[in-house]
Design a protein around this motif. Structure first.
Motif, PDB file in Angstrom:
ATOM      1  N   UNK A  81       0.856  -1.187   0.000  1.00 20.73           N
ATOM      2  CA  UNK A  81       0.000   0.000   0.000  1.00 20.73           C
ATOM      3  C   UNK A  81       0.890   1.235   0.000  1.00 20.73           C
ATOM      4  N   UNK A  82       0.954   1.946  -1.105  1.00 23.46           N
ATOM      5  CA  UNK A  82       1.862   3.086  -1.233  1.00 23.46           C
ATOM      6  C   UNK A  82       1.483   4.242  -0.308  1.00 23.46           C
ATOM      7  N   UNK A 210      -8.427  -0.434  -5.705  1.00 20.58           N
ATOM      8  CA  UNK A 210      -9.843  -0.821  -5.770  1.00 20.58           C
ATOM      9  C   UNK A 210     -10.542  -0.557  -4.443  1.00 20.58           C
ATOM     10  N   UNK A 211     -11.853  -0.422  -4.486  1.00 20.04           N
ATOM     11  CA  UNK A 211     -12.617  -0.136  -3.276  1.00 20.04           C
ATOM     12  C   UNK A 211     -12.464  -1.242  -2.237  1.00 20.04           C
ATOM     13  N   UNK A 212     -12.107  -2.442  -2.682  1.00 16.29           N
ATOM     14  CA  UNK A 212     -11.905  -3.534  -1.734  1.00 16.29           C
ATOM     15  C   UNK A 212     -10.725  -3.266  -0.801  1.00 16.29           C
ATOM     16  N   UNK A 213      -9.740  -2.471  -1.256  1.00 14.35           N
ATOM     17  CA  UNK A 213      -8.593  -2.112  -0.422  1.00 14.35           C
ATOM     18  C   UNK A 213      -8.888  -0.876   0.412  1.00 14.35           C
ATOM     19  N   UNK A 214      -9.538   0.118  -0.195  1.00 17.63           N
ATOM     20  CA  UNK A 214      -9.751   1.400   0.469  1.00 17.63           C
ATOM     21  C   UNK A 214     -11.056   1.474   1.262  1.00 17.63           C
ATOM     22  N   UNK A 223      -4.944  -5.486   5.013  1.00 10.99           N
ATOM     23  CA  UNK A 223      -5.225  -6.350   3.866  1.00 10.99           C
ATOM     24  C   UNK A 223      -4.293  -6.161   2.697  1.00 10.99           C
ATOM     25  N   UNK A 224      -3.844  -4.918   2.468  1.00  9.53           N
ATOM     26  CA  UNK A 224      -3.014  -4.641   1.297  1.00  9.53           C
ATOM     27  C   UNK A 224      -1.527  -4.664   1.607  1.00  9.53           C
ATOM     28  N   UNK A 225      -1.151  -5.119   2.767  1.00  9.31           N
ATOM     29  CA  UNK A 225       0.270  -5.123   3.107  1.00  9.31           C
ATOM     30  C   UNK A 225       1.018  -6.243   2.386  1.00  9.31           C
ATOM     31  N   UNK A 226       0.410  -7.389   2.275  1.00  5.69           N
ATOM     32  CA  UNK A 226       1.124  -8.541   1.711  1.00  5.69           C
ATOM     33  C   UNK A 226       0.527  -9.073   0.417  1.00  5.69           C
ATOM     34  N   UNK A 227      -0.675  -8.623   0.052  1.00  6.95           N
ATOM     35  CA  UNK A 227      -1.311  -9.146  -1.155  1.00  6.95           C
ATOM     36  C   UNK A 227      -2.226  -8.084  -1.757  1.00  6.95           C
TER      37      UNK A 227
END
Length: 802
Positions: A81-82, A210-214, A223-227
């Motif tokens: 996650x940038x 995507x909205x699934x991350x945010x 959730x977005x740290x490793x995948x």
């Protein structure tokens, strides 16, 4: 130069001296030098970048389909996650290949609409509010098949606006200005309304997640740290293998744009110090490298063209080049001599050397398959002056430090040997080639030794001041020799004869000019000049030097000094030995310093102007913190030059070399330094991205300073106002002019001194195309690949599937 990465994000760092809110953009490459900003060109002029891109451009029809490219990165990322605090350059590289970038940068660092995602993006209303309308590419979909749309924009805005503290965000600049986001006439239109005007709106929604991350704090934070379950780029994230240190990206079958030429792209975590060996072993195809590795590749290519194999190269310029016939004969004699203990040691050393020669030879053969592509990185290295406390809290002292430094000389020392343009940057907020670039360094002035001394004298730092108690009248003669401009005025007031004033001016000029005149060099005497001092050894031609025999007392001293020199040379010196060498009684006969090697300068009197300065009984000494890691040699060499330049005006430095991992966190961010060298990444949006770097520090409730990214702790209200005005106008030329005004004030405050644009050196397999030193521009990942076999000339390689 390797880089010590600055932490990014909304994270608090406490120290006895300050409290820091850090929100750092991702670093574009690795060391230490953390890296700085970009921005501007002359008034209305279309100016080319200082150095062109060097990435072997090739039309897609000349690029082979298939293959794997192995690309070195510094480390595996802690997060994908940038927008999180610990995102790094690898995070950014992955995002560039697998996520939407609505705007990318061209070769001049200008934001450009990315047609793969946007049909258009423009400001359609300015009154009563600014409204931007995005029209999305009709084919743009996430890897799960869902269309990219307004729901993704809304989720990212809510996560990054700063309103919900449950999101662990690193930055929210720009997103906090958004009032609302709506669906347009259809699902492919997105309307973004701003609460107040925002010039840098093109900086937002890149990358777009995507909205699934945010959509929720848990997904964003963890959730977005490793995948990344859903992406939308020319590549997909297939695997992060922490055991092997590899990240594997594969061609995205749902990609609607021009398909990726490569089957897969593997990002391999390889430390910079190990990349030369990895390239030679054939385990890397593309890697940013340091100067020493670039020089080895250049030698390997030259030797290969001359038909010289690696074994010959090792004897010509490798570890075997130091083996002279005499040394080889002596080594052989010792290895097979009667002293068994010594013979064993020599045989082990001979075997170690043989292995080193063989290893070097094999590596040179491997490196001959590569080329070095070079440009200037969109970043500059600066000297940071910590103005929070101590002598540098006085603007006059900071300006004196800046005026003592020859920035052009430093830039040339770093860049000329690489064949790169070596003009010192004239802006903190832009680099040559960017639309807003303008040289504002006149607000501070060029190198001027006399002016530096005058500023120091005006601040009370004078020769002899370190031993004077507060309130003691200063020594007028000492102050005169300090080169103060005030002295000229005093001369005129006192009505000194014109001859005396002229002589004083000549003395100052002589003190300001580096010259060899008057230096006594041991052994360099000419007939009729000062006689040569006696040296150890027999007289006459027997020793090949023709020097005199030393007197007995001098002989004892000379032997002690020679013993000490040998110990230092072999690394076996001890404290006791050092004390013994230093305690030798000065001989009654013989000339002091007579035993220095030929060519050594004899001791000379130090001009008063160069003597250490002091004030109220305290010496002027600054703590200069430098990284000690193996990838920081160039930075330390620059530090050495700065030390000499400051010493010439009487400013002493205490150089402290610290581990790379603690350089930024424990010293720069916490404020535990006076002088330091580091850099920041470039940006096309200085009004937004540069503001926290130069914002005026604010007192926190506990009495510490809230410095954001302003690690020099120097700022003004007016600079902040100019940044805010630049970010709030939609007139591009007005915004550029406001940025230039801010830059002039940053120069005048002398909290940071830009020294040189960083070199960008990339080793690439000779048949790799559309990859290398991109300069400002973002890589176009789908075009990277290998030349088709029929187009390879002299590389001896065709596209391979690793």
């Amino acid at each position: 130069m390797s880089q010590v990465g600055a932490p990014r994000g909304r994270t608090w760092s406490r120290s006895p001296r300050s409290r820091t809110l850090r929100s750092v953009a991702p670093l574009t490459s690795a060391v230490l030098a953390v890296t700085v900003l970009a921005g501007c060109s002359g008034e209305g002029e279309e100016q080319a970048p200082a150095a062109a891109q060097d990435h072997a451009p090739a039309a897609r029809e000349r690029v082979a389909d298939g293959g794997t490219l192995r690309w070195a990165v510094d480390t595996l990322p802690s997060t994908l996650n940038t927008f999180q605090a610990d995102a790094d350059g690898t995070t950014t590289r992955v995002a560039g290949a697998v996520l939407p970038a609505l705007h990318t940068l061209d070769e001049r660092g200008r934001p450009q609409r990315n047609p793969d995602y946007l049909e258009s993006a423009e400001v359609i209303e300015t009154e009563p509010k600014q409204v931007v309308l995005y029209k999305l590419n009709q084919q743009a979909v996430w890897s799960d098949g869902r269309e990219i749309g307004a729901a993704d924009f809304v989720a990212q805005w809510r996560a990054l606006s700063g309103r919900d503290t449950a999101y662990w965000t690193a930055r929210n600049a720009g997103y906090e200005r958004i009032e609302k986001i709506e669906r347009g006439k259809n699902d492919l239109e997105v309307r973004v309304t701003y609460a107040k005007p925002y010039a840098d709106w093109k900086s937002l929604f890149t990358p777009l997640y995507p909205k699934e991350v945010m959509g929720s704090p848990n997904a964003f934070n963890d959730g977005a740290r490793t995948a990344l379950k859903s992406t939308a780029g020319p590549f997909l994230l297939k695997k992060v293998d922490r055991a092997s240190g590899d990240i594997t990206l594969v061609r995205n079958p749902r990609w609607w744009g021009q398909p990726a030429k490569l089957d897969s792209l593997v990002l391999k975590a390889v430390p910079r110090t190990e990349r030369g060996a990895a390239l030679a072993a054939g385990t890397l195809d593309l890697a940013e490298i340091d100067r020493s590795t670039a020089e080895r590749i250049a030698l390997a290519v030259r030797d290969a063209r001359a038909g010289r194999k690696g074994a010959e190269a090792a004897l010509a310029h490798g570890p075997g080049s130091a083996i002279t016939p005499a040394k080889a004969l002596k080594s052989w004699a010792l290895a097979y001599g009667s002293d068994e203990e010594r013979a064993e040691e020599v045989r082990a050393a001979r075997e170690e050397n043989r292995q080193a020669v063989a290893r070097y030879a094999a590596e040179q053969d491997g490196l001959a398959r590569f080329v070095v592509r070079k440009s200037l990185e969109p970043a500059y290295t600066q000297l940071s002056l910590n103005g929070e406390s101590g002598p540098l809290a006085d603007e006059r002292v900071r300006r004196a430090v800046a005026r003592a430094i020859d920035r052009q000389e430093i830039a040339e020392s770093v860049l000329k040997p690489l064949g790169l343009p070596a003009d010192a940057p004239g802006s903190h907020l832009a680099l040559a080639g960017q639309p807003a670039y303008a040289d504002s360094s006149d607000a501070l002035g060029d190198q001027d030794t006399a002016e530096a001394r005058a500023l120091l004298a005006d601040a009370g730092w004078v020769p002899g001041g370190a031993v004077r108690k507060p309130g003691t009248k200063a020594d007028t003669k000492a102050d005169t020799k300090a080169g103060s401009k005030a002295e000229n005025t005093e001369n005129e007031k006192e009505g000194k004869p014109e001859q005396e004033k002229k002589a004083a001016a000549e003395d100052r000029k002589a003190a300001d000019t580096a010259s060899d005149e008057g230096l006594y060099i041991v052994g360099d005497d000419k007939p009729g000049e000062r006689p040569a001092a006696p040296r150890i050894g027999p007289a006459g031609p027997g020793n090949g030097t023709g020097v005199l025999t030393a007197a007995p007392a001098a002989d004892r001293q000379g032997r002690a000094l020679l013993a000490r020199a040998e110990a230092l040379d072999t690394g076996t010196a001890t404290d006791a030995g050092a004390r013994a060498a230093q305690s030798v009684t000065k001989p009654d006969r013989g000339v002091a310093g007579a035993y220095a090697p030929r060519g050594t300068a004899a001791p000379a009197a130090v001009p008063a102007a160069n003597q250490a300065l002091g004030k109220d009984g305290k010496a002027l000494s600054l703590r200069f913190v430098l990284p000690s890691g193996p990838g920081s040699e160039s930075l330390r060499a620059v530090g050495d030059r700065i030390v000499r330049m400051l010493d010439a005006v009487g400013i002493r430095t205490q150089v402290t070399k610290v581990p790379d991992e603690s350089f930024f966190k424990d010293h720069i961010a916490s404020g535990d330094y006076d002088l330091a060298l580091y850099s920041w990444p470039a940006t096309a949006f200085p009004a937004t991205d540069a503001r926290p770097i130069f914002a005026k520090p604010e007192p926190a409730s506990d009495g510490s300073l809230l410095v954001e990214q302003n690690y020099s702790r120097v700022g003004t209200d007016r600079i902040d106002q100019l940044f805010d005005q630049a970010a709030g106008t939609l007139d591009e030329e007005e915004a550029r002019e406001l940025v230039r005004q801010a830059d002039a004030r940053i120069w005048a405050a002398a909290g940071s001194i830009p020294l040189y644009q960083r070199p960008q050196l990339v080793a690439a397999r000779a048949d790799v195309v559309n990859a290398g030193a991109w300069g400002f521009a973002a890589p176009r990942y789908q075009d990277i690949g290998y030349k088709k076999a029929e187009t390879v000339k002299g590389a001896g390689r065709t596209a391979e599937k690793h």
